[in-house]
Design a protein around this motif. Structure first.
Motif, PDB file in Angstrom:
ATOM      1  N   VAL A  31      -4.415  14.966 -12.113  1.00 17.99           N
ATOM      2  CA  VAL A  31      -5.337  15.661 -13.019  1.00 17.99           C
ATOM      3  C   VAL A  31      -4.553  16.707 -13.795  1.00 17.99           C
ATOM      4  CG1 VAL A  31      -7.498  16.931 -13.197  1.00 17.99           C
ATOM      5  CG2 VAL A  31      -7.174  15.283 -11.335  1.00 17.99           C
ATOM      6  N   VAL A  32      -4.513  16.553 -15.124  1.00 19.06           N
ATOM      7  CA  VAL A  32      -3.680  17.409 -15.968  1.00 19.06           C
ATOM      8  C   VAL A  32      -4.465  17.828 -17.204  1.00 19.06           C
ATOM      9  CG1 VAL A  32      -1.541  16.310 -15.193  1.00 19.06           C
ATOM     10  CG2 VAL A  32      -2.713  15.414 -17.224  1.00 19.06           C
ATOM     11  N   GLU A  33      -3.905  18.768 -17.955  1.00 17.38           N
ATOM     12  CA  GLU A  33      -4.471  19.118 -19.254  1.00 17.38           C
ATOM     13  C   GLU A  33      -4.374  17.906 -20.185  1.00 17.38           C
ATOM     14  OE1 GLU A  33      -5.724  22.360 -20.333  1.00 17.38           O
ATOM     15  OE2 GLU A  33      -5.841  22.449 -18.156  1.00 17.38           O
ATOM     16  N   TRP A  34      -5.315  17.834 -21.144  1.00 16.46           N
ATOM     17  CA  TRP A  34      -5.339  16.676 -22.041  1.00 16.46           C
ATOM     18  C   TRP A  34      -4.040  16.548 -22.832  1.00 16.46           C
ATOM     19  CZ3 TRP A  34      -7.581  12.289 -22.134  1.00 16.46           C
ATOM     20  CH2 TRP A  34      -7.582  11.497 -23.286  1.00 16.46           C
ATOM     21  N   ALA A  35      -3.507  17.663 -23.304  1.00 14.13           N
ATOM     22  CA  ALA A  35      -2.251  17.601 -24.056  1.00 14.13           C
ATOM     23  C   ALA A  35      -1.122  17.058 -23.190  1.00 14.13           C
ATOM     24  CB  ALA A  35      -1.889  18.983 -24.600  1.00 14.13           C
ATOM     25  N   PRO A  42       0.798  -1.229   0.000  1.00 14.27           N
ATOM     26  CA  PRO A  42       0.000   0.000   0.000  1.00 14.27           C
ATOM     27  C   PRO A  42       0.832   1.281   0.000  1.00 14.27           C
ATOM     28  CG  PRO A  42      -0.084  -1.066   2.143  1.00 14.27           C
ATOM     29  CD  PRO A  42       0.610  -2.027   1.225  1.00 14.27           C
ATOM     30  N   SER A  43       2.149   1.165   0.134  1.00 11.70           N
ATOM     31  CA  SER A  43       2.985   2.361   0.025  1.00 11.70           C
ATOM     32  C   SER A  43       3.183   2.769  -1.435  1.00 11.70           C
ATOM     33  CB  SER A  43       4.351   2.127   0.675  1.00 11.70           C
ATOM     34  OG  SER A  43       5.121   1.210  -0.085  1.00 11.70           O
ATOM     35  N   LYS A  44       2.684   1.939  -2.358  1.00  8.31           N
ATOM     36  CA  LYS A  44       2.805   2.230  -3.789  1.00  8.31           C
ATOM     37  C   LYS A  44       1.403   2.514  -4.347  1.00  8.31           C
ATOM     38  CE  LYS A  44       6.930  -0.637  -4.366  1.00  8.31           C
ATOM     39  NZ  LYS A  44       7.515  -1.827  -5.031  1.00  8.31           N
ATOM     40  N   PRO A  45       1.007   3.773  -4.387  1.00  8.07           N
ATOM     41  CA  PRO A  45      -0.355   4.094  -4.832  1.00  8.07           C
ATOM     42  C   PRO A  45      -0.556   3.828  -6.322  1.00  8.07           C
ATOM     43  CG  PRO A  45       0.922   6.098  -4.571  1.00  8.07           C
ATOM     44  CD  PRO A  45       1.767   4.984  -4.026  1.00  8.07           C
ATOM     45  N   ILE A  46      -1.803   3.544  -6.656  1.00 11.10           N
ATOM     46  CA  ILE A  46      -2.194   3.459  -8.053  1.00 11.10           C
ATOM     47  C   ILE A  46      -2.336   4.891  -8.561  1.00 11.10           C
ATOM     48  CG2 ILE A  46      -3.953   2.664  -9.671  1.00 11.10           C
ATOM     49  CD1 ILE A  46      -2.416   0.416  -8.295  1.00 11.10           C
ATOM     50  N   ARG A  47      -1.509   5.276  -9.524  1.00 14.42           N
ATOM     51  CA  ARG A  47      -1.527   6.634 -10.057  1.00 14.42           C
ATOM     52  C   ARG A  47      -2.458   6.688 -11.267  1.00 14.42           C
ATOM     53  NH1 ARG A  47       4.593   6.638 -11.342  1.00 14.42           N
ATOM     54  NH2 ARG A  47       3.881   4.539 -11.871  1.00 14.42           N
ATOM     55  N   ILE A  48      -3.568   7.400 -11.091  1.00 11.48           N
ATOM     56  CA  ILE A  48      -4.573   7.505 -12.148  1.00 11.48           C
ATOM     57  C   ILE A  48      -4.395   8.843 -12.849  1.00 11.48           C
ATOM     58  CG2 ILE A  48      -7.021   7.550 -12.717  1.00 11.48           C
ATOM     59  CD1 ILE A  48      -7.563   5.838 -10.297  1.00 11.48           C
ATOM     60  N   LEU A  49      -4.104   8.791 -14.131  1.00 10.57           N
ATOM     61  CA  LEU A  49      -3.867   9.981 -14.946  1.00 10.57           C
ATOM     62  C   LEU A  49      -5.162  10.337 -15.674  1.00 10.57           C
ATOM     63  CD1 LEU A  49      -1.579  11.908 -15.907  1.00 10.57           C
ATOM     64  CD2 LEU A  49      -1.077  10.227 -17.707  1.00 10.57           C
ATOM     65  N   THR A  50      -5.668  11.546 -15.442  1.00 16.20           N
ATOM     66  CA  THR A  50      -6.932  11.938 -16.062  1.00 16.20           C
ATOM     67  C   THR A  50      -6.934  13.436 -16.324  1.00 16.20           C
ATOM     68  OG1 THR A  50      -9.338  11.693 -15.943  1.00 16.20           O
ATOM     69  CG2 THR A  50      -8.203  12.333 -13.910  1.00 16.20           C
ATOM     70  N   SER A  51      -8.012  13.910 -16.970  1.00 14.72           N
ATOM     71  CA  SER A  51      -8.120  15.320 -17.344  1.00 14.72           C
ATOM     72  C   SER A  51      -9.552  15.783 -17.154  1.00 14.72           C
ATOM     73  CB  SER A  51      -7.714  15.515 -18.808  1.00 14.72           C
ATOM     74  OG  SER A  51      -8.017  16.817 -19.252  1.00 14.72           O
ATOM     75  N   ARG A  52      -9.725  17.052 -16.851  1.00 15.39           N
ATOM     76  CA  ARG A  52     -11.062  17.624 -16.717  1.00 15.39           C
ATOM     77  C   ARG A  52     -11.569  18.213 -18.030  1.00 15.39           C
ATOM     78  NH1 ARG A  52     -12.693  20.002 -10.949  1.00 15.39           N
ATOM     79  NH2 ARG A  52     -14.677  19.549 -11.965  1.00 15.39           N
ATOM     80  N   GLN A  53     -10.745  18.193 -19.062  1.00 12.17           N
ATOM     81  CA  GLN A  53     -11.238  18.654 -20.367  1.00 12.17           C
ATOM     82  C   GLN A  53     -12.310  17.705 -20.895  1.00 12.17           C
ATOM     83  OE1 GLN A  53      -6.929  19.657 -21.065  1.00 12.17           O
ATOM     84  NE2 GLN A  53      -7.837  20.466 -22.935  1.00 12.17           N
ATOM     85  N   TYR A  54     -12.159  16.425 -20.595  1.00 11.77           N
ATOM     86  CA  TYR A  54     -13.271  15.478 -20.737  1.00 11.77           C
ATOM     87  C   TYR A  54     -13.805  15.284 -19.317  1.00 11.77           C
ATOM     88  CZ  TYR A  54     -11.564  14.366 -25.442  1.00 11.77           C
ATOM     89  OH  TYR A  54     -11.180  14.427 -26.756  1.00 11.77           O
ATOM     90  N   GLU A  55     -14.825  16.038 -18.958  1.00 14.36           N
ATOM     91  CA  GLU A  55     -15.293  16.056 -17.580  1.00 14.36           C
ATOM     92  C   GLU A  55     -15.750  14.678 -17.117  1.00 14.36           C
ATOM     93  OE1 GLU A  55     -16.191  18.044 -13.868  1.00 14.36           O
ATOM     94  OE2 GLU A  55     -14.903  18.512 -15.585  1.00 14.36           O
ATOM     95  N   PHE A  56     -16.300  13.877 -18.052  1.00 18.37           N
ATOM     96  CA  PHE A  56     -16.771  12.553 -17.648  1.00 18.37           C
ATOM     97  C   PHE A  56     -15.612  11.640 -17.261  1.00 18.37           C
ATOM     98  CE2 PHE A  56     -16.210  12.116 -22.233  1.00 18.37           C
ATOM     99  CZ  PHE A  56     -15.782  10.817 -22.439  1.00 18.37           C
TER     100      PHE A  56
END
Length: 511
Positions: free
Chosen positions: A396-400, A359-373
């Motif tokens: 949470v980052v820009e889509w580019a 559990p010291s190694k988190p699952i890193r989820i890469l996503t963007s709010r430009q696609y809000e869904f």
């Protein structure tokens, strides 16, 4: 062989038809501003699988083939469908005469050969094809010959696709990193101002196909003087722009804004069903290189709750595990026992324990709010994964930026994306070993190899079911479900059809 493959593609028509209305002599002139989800990472569609890149670049660059209104492969720069040898290994493609590039030079087989070789080298989908290519060579000034190691059923679909596209450019411009954006398309690049617009203007030397418009195929009329693609990263700003009638066309609106958009100045356009959101897992590096942990993710996620959070009403989504909706020719339930609409937290926790998750190694989820869904699904997923025992980090980052980061396996464990339902399953991104996620295995190689080399349509359907079984068994990605897409257009903009990659040749402005 080619006819049987064409028939199979044309039967995949639970896909929404993409043909625009035929109207006599629309007015020429005018400028259309198209609001997009953000700044394109590049204008080279060979080097990118981003839908945004394909939407813009398809107006500038063209491929040998494209898709008609029924999603059958149809010629574009090619003069006709290829002549294929009896054993399916040699494709001879005649080229249309009189096609010129934006720089005024004539397109020849030399340009096509150089362009296809570039695609095989740097395009993610070109790399899929490259393993089976013996040679690509001119067969005269206006023909090329592609020789394969073995029969390869999806070849023309790959040559038709506008995503990691096999575009044709002048041989003189053939370089890995494209610096001259010169194509054969109906519009050409005039100016790009990052974070402001990409400005395309009518190419006066364009050689359209004869006949009527036919989806992405057929005639491409240049009624508009200019098309400007304007990045509008914030989804709410796009909605307000549609309500106010600020743009000629607004792409990728949150589906729950349908009623608000309908009451505004622009006309809502619904594409139903559009496609499927997915969580792509990094099978190459990091915690999810472990199959046991990917299976734990698969068990933990709750598709129905994620879809509800993302799209609200069930009229806008469907909870379905098959890679294709039930009305599509490719639909199959094979392997979908692993798809649990409500998830299974207990099973996920047991799989975590069995895999000795740290559990010291988190699952890193890469996503963007430009696609809000995407972002809304990430929030729900985070809670279900935590409940199962995972540590989770949302990036949470820009889509580019997401497009850039997903190319580096050290930076993420899951990234969230989506895809339209494609007419040929071989086109699905993670079918490529080189696509971010880097899914490879002996079972994948065997299943996809059998599917791609079979040319009989009925046999291909059965072999696709075997591929889907492997997808669920090895969990390189998690299909959340099916969803509709929403866009909006000005009531003055005509000739635009609801389409996965909206296009604006054949579009015009009413005076």
């Amino acid at each position: 062989m080619k006819n049987s493959v064409r028939i199979l593609l044309s039967t995949a028509v639970a896909l929404v038809c993409i043909g625009g209305p035929a109207v006599a002599d629309p007015m020429r002139g005018g400028v259309v501003d198209v609001a997009t989800i953000g700044e394109p990472p590049t204008l080279d569609p060979v080097s990118s699988t981003a839908d945004l890149v394909g939407i813009i670049s398809q107006h500038m660059f063209e491929t040998l083939y494209t898709f008609d209104k029924n999603w059958a492969v149809t010629p574009l720069l090619a003069a006709a469908m290829p002549k294929v040898s009896a054993d399916g290994t040699v494709y001879t493609i005649e080229l249309r005469p009189g096609v010129t590039f934006h720089d005024g030079t004539a397109m020849t087989s030399k340009d096509v050969v150089a362009s296809l070789q570039r695609w095989l080298k740097i395009g993610s989908r070109g790399k899929q094809v490259a393993a089976n290519v013996v040679s690509i060579e001119p067969a005269g000034d206006l023909a090329v010959k592609i020789t394969l190691k073995s029969a390869y059923a999806p070849l023309t679909a790959f040559l038709a696709f506008n995503n990691s596209a096999a575009i044709v450019i002048p041989a003189a411009n053939n370089e890995d990193t494209l610096t001259k954006f010169v194509g054969t398309g109906p519009y050409m690049l005039k100016e790009r101002k990052p974070d402001q617009y990409v400005q395309l203007v009518r190419f006066p030397g364009y050689a359209s196909r004869a006949g009527d418009p036919d989806g992405y195929g057929g005639a491409r009329k240049q009624y508009l003087d200019e098309i400007r693609f304007v990045p509008v990263p914030d989804a709410n700003t796009r909605v307000e722009g549609a309500v106010a009638g600020q743009f000629g066309y607004v792409d990728s609106l949150p589906i729950e804004s349908f009623a608000r958009v309908k009451a505004g100045k622009d006309v809502p356009m619904m594409l139903k069903p559009f496609g499927w959101p997915m969580f792509v897992m990094n099978t190459k590096q990091g915690v999810l290189a472990d199959l046991g942990l990917r299976k734990a993710i698969q068990a933990a996620l709750a598709p129905e709750d994620m879809l509800t959070a993302a799209f609200g009403s069930k009229e806008f989504f469907a909870v379905e595990g098959s890679m294709y909706p039930k009305d599509y020719v490719w639909a199959t339930d094979a392997g979908t026992d692993a798809y649990k609409p409500q998830g299974d937290t207990a099973a996920a926790s047991a799989l975590l324990k069995k895999a000795n998750y740290d559990p010291s190694k988190p699952i890193r989820i890469l996503t963007s709010r430009q696609y809000e869904f995407h972002y809304k699904m990430a929030l729900v997923a985070q809670e279900y994964l935590k409940a199962a025992g995972f540590a989770v980090q949302l990036d949470v980052v820009e889509w580019a930026t997401l497009i850039q980061r997903r190319a580096d396996p050290a930076l993420w464990d899951i990234y969230i994306t989506h895809s339209p339902f494609l007419p040929e399953p071989a086109l699905i991104g993670f079918m490529s070993d080189a696509a971010p996620g880097w899914w490879t295995s002996p079972a994948k190689t065997a299943a996809i190899g059998a599917f791609n080399t079979e040319t009989d349509p009925a046999k291909r359907l059965k072999l696709w079911a075997e591929v889907q079984k492997v997808i669920y068994a090895e969990a390189p990605a998690f299909k959340v479900g099916n969803f509709n897409a929403l866009a909006a257009k000005s009531p003055k903009l005509e000739g635009v059809a609801a389409a996965p990659w909206p296009y604006f040749w054949n579009a015009w402005l009413e005076k």
